[in-house]
Design a protein around this motif. Sequence first.
Motif, PDB file in Angstrom:
ATOM      1  N   THR A  44      34.283  44.754  38.256  1.00  0.00           N
ATOM      2  CA  THR A  44      35.532  45.096  37.970  1.00  0.00           C
ATOM      3  C   THR A  44      36.780  45.353  38.963  1.00  0.00           C
ATOM      4  OG1 THR A  44      34.497  47.294  37.746  1.00  0.00           O
ATOM      5  CG2 THR A  44      37.283  46.960  37.850  1.00  0.00           C
ATOM      6  N   PHE A  45      37.063  43.706  38.601  1.00  0.00           N
ATOM      7  CA  PHE A  45      38.093  42.824  38.841  1.00  0.00           C
ATOM      8  C   PHE A  45      39.666  43.224  39.216  1.00  0.00           C
ATOM      9  CE2 PHE A  45      35.572  39.271  37.894  1.00  0.00           C
ATOM     10  CZ  PHE A  45      35.000  38.925  39.034  1.00  0.00           C
ATOM     11  N   GLY A  46      40.977  43.101  40.102  1.00  0.00           N
ATOM     12  CA  GLY A  46      41.805  43.561  40.527  1.00  0.00           C
ATOM     13  C   GLY A  46      42.096  44.793  40.215  1.00  0.00           C
ATOM     14  N   ALA A  47      40.309  45.484  40.845  1.00  0.00           N
ATOM     15  CA  ALA A  47      40.865  46.792  40.855  1.00  0.00           C
ATOM     16  C   ALA A  47      41.290  47.355  42.661  1.00  0.00           C
ATOM     17  CB  ALA A  47      39.588  48.039  40.629  1.00  0.00           C
ATOM     18  N   GLU A  48      42.371  47.524  43.510  1.00  0.00           N
ATOM     19  CA  GLU A  48      42.121  47.864  45.285  1.00  0.00           C
ATOM     20  C   GLU A  48      40.934  49.425  44.928  1.00  0.00           C
ATOM     21  OE1 GLU A  48      44.929  48.573  48.440  1.00  0.00           O
ATOM     22  OE2 GLU A  48      45.853  48.596  45.699  1.00  0.00           O
TER      23      GLU A  48
END
Length: 316
Positions: A44-48
């Motif tokens: 899950t990219f761009g997930a902080e």
Amino acid sequence: AAPASASVLAYLEQTFGSWYARGGMRALADALHARCLARRVEFTFGAEATAVLAKDGRAAGVELADGTTVAADAVVAGVSPERLARLLPPETAVAGSAPAVAGGEESGPQAPLGRFSVLLALRGARPVDAPHRTVVHPADPDAEYAELFPTRPGRRRAAPAPGPGVATAPTVTVLRPADPELVPDGDHEAVTLTAAARPHTAVDWADAELAERSADRLVAAAEAAVPNLRDRLLWREIRTPYDTARDTGVATGSVPVPALAGAGGRYLAPANPGQLPGLYRVGGWSHPGGGLAHAGMSGAMVAGLIVDGADWRGSQ
Ligand SMILES: Cc1cc2nc3c(=O)[nH]c(=O)nc-3n(C[C@H](O)[C@H](O)[C@H](O)COP(=O)(O)OP(=O)(O)OC[C@H]3O[C@@H](n4cnc5c(N)ncnc54)[C@H](O)[C@@H]3O)c2cc1C
């Protein structure tokens, strides 16, 4: 002033050469990504991650910035000890989360150095016999040491305060790869210059003038390895510890150092088992320290600890 192992590196590189990933480091990340997909890893990219969740005294998942939660049997954190402490429930974070060792410290006077890079677009072909990698040393290494570590005990010369971002005469690594994927075409050359830099906040790397001045120093030094460099320059792009901070979440843009034995454990990074059962630390800020090879080793060790349990003592 360098540990013996660091002195051996130069000898090994000069005598035997070094490994290089064709296509550059990006190719390594792409290969790892493809390998993980083949092993049915989901990304899950761009997930902080904003919190590590705990249940019954165990790590039980993570909370993401959009408020969603993800349950997990094990949580593997690849962030600095300071960042991890902020993600943990407060009662957990206090106990031994950020050991006061140089290897694990992201901010404060012992924060490791960052890197300053200048990416150069040059007119004219890359000469076929150009070396891939040249390290240009300054005439006075003691002056560079004093400028990079102005507050460190044992420095051999007083430095101007607050000191420059990179040394006045820096040690510069000049990369001129022959890799066809990194050579633009027969009429142009791409060259990368890198030097050690003081951490962001020790100096303000968001200051564009400081960045330009520092880039000029690297270009001047690199002319010893690339004749007529300034005449051939089409354009340049600058990457400072401020950019590293933005990309990695490490506030100072420091690059984690390899863990070193000796000195009463002062240069060891935090161990791979985390503060809670089911929580593990990987990456440059955990044992065995910074650098891609070490970061990879930490991943292998955590895989062993998760699969075989706390008694795991190394590969068989
Ligand atoms: C300019 C430069 C040159 C370097 N040269 C070399 C070299 O030649 N050889 C070498 O071995 N090493 C080199 N290094 C060091 C090497 O890049 C690092 O040691 C290595 O990348 C560390 O890997 P890591 O996985 O721990 O951290 P990173 O590669 O920094 O990855 C951490 C990731 O976590 C993400 N993240 C952070 N916080 C959160 C959060 N809360 N939620 C979700 N994601 C988060 C970040 O966005 C980042 O993608 C260099 C570093 C720099 C900056």
